[in-house]
Design an enzyme around this catalytic site. Structure first.
Site, mmCIF file in Angstrom:
data_model
loop_
_atom_site.group_PDB
_atom_site.id
_atom_site.type_symbol
_atom_site.label_atom_id
_atom_site.label_comp_id
_atom_site.label_asym_id
_atom_site.label_seq_id
_atom_site.Cartn_x
_atom_site.Cartn_y
_atom_site.Cartn_z
ATOM 1 N N ASP A 111 17.638 44.476 31.651
ATOM 2 C CA ASP A 111 17.449 45.494 30.618
ATOM 3 C C ASP A 111 16.792 44.866 29.402
ATOM 4 O O ASP A 111 16.654 43.638 29.293
ATOM 5 C CB ASP A 111 18.744 46.242 30.289
ATOM 6 N N GLU A 154 17.417 51.880 29.508
ATOM 7 C CA GLU A 154 16.544 50.706 29.562
ATOM 8 C C GLU A 154 16.981 49.736 30.659
ATOM 9 O O GLU A 154 16.685 48.547 30.604
ATOM 10 C CB GLU A 154 16.524 49.995 28.208
#
Length: 232
Positions: A111, A154
């Site tokens: 991420d 994300e």
């Protein structure tokens, strides 16, 4: 009309079938003169005379619209990479394959570091751009048979078939470095943290995901912008 991304092995398999005097059926990705991609479903049948092939008959249907609908169903709207649904479909297939032929694979989970700060400081439009641009950079380091998907927010997962943890770690490091060196407009710098885990024996999907998640958590805890491989 042959699309350049269609491997030679596809046509080799087709002709092996036809020259063995059998009918071939399948989907073919083609390229029109104007550069547009179109798909056909073809049924090709050998014409035999005295047990020898003297020609072929072919029935073709344009299935471009059908393929487009299929693509939308497995694609993340924002980044245009695979979505969560498609990833876990491929993931479960690989786990089943591992039981029968012992073929290993690895996962990379990553991420974006401090992504909330990007959204807060620059707005969600810039945040969306950053997610898109990150995917474009990552794709350059992946192979044709790798599966790259946005799992949510994300967070991303990459499935690397026939790849041990050492090779997966190397790929993850290369991705990390390329993101760190990439010039994103509007923001001074972006980094990512990555976890890596290997499946080399039958394992539950939840257990493998826990391993790669723990590796990612450790990478973030140790300062971010790094790769950690899960060690048994």
């Amino acid at each position: 009309v042959r699309h350049p991304n269609t491997p030679t092995s596809f046509y080799k398999e087709m002709w092996n079938t036809l020259l063995s005097k059998k009918e071939w059926r399948g989907e073919i990705k083609n390229l029109a003169k104007n550069g547009d991609i179109y798909w056909i479903y073809a049924i090709i049948t050998p014409i035999l005379k005295n047990s020898e092939i003297i020609g072929f008959t072919s029935i073709k249907s344009n299935i471009t619209n059908k393929k487009h609908i299929e693509e939308l169903s497995i694609t993340d709207d924002l980044t245009k990479i695979y979505n969560r649904y498609y990833f876990f479909n491929i993931f479960n297939q690989q786990l089943e394959k591992l039981k029968s032929d012992k073929t290993i694979f690895s996962l990379i989970m990553f991420d974006l570091d401090h992504f909330k700060n990007v959204n807060d400081a620059y707005g969600h439009d810039v945040g969306d751009y950053v997610l898109n641009e990150t995917c474009r950079v990552v794709e350059k380091d992946l192979r044709e048979n790798d599966t790259f998907a946005r799992i949510g927010g994300e967070e991303f997962l990459i499935l690397l078939p026939n790849t041990n943890i050492e090779d997966a770690f190397y790929i993850a490091q290369r991705i990390r470095q390329n993101i760190e060196q990439h010039k994103f407009k509007d923001i001074p710098k972006l980094t990512i943290s990555l976890g890596v885990a290997e499946a080399n024996e039958p394992i539950l999907s939840t257990e493998l995901l826990k391993k790669v998640d723990l590796a990612l958590y450790k990478a973030k805890k140790e300062g971010r912008n790094r790769v950690i491989a899960f060690k048994n």
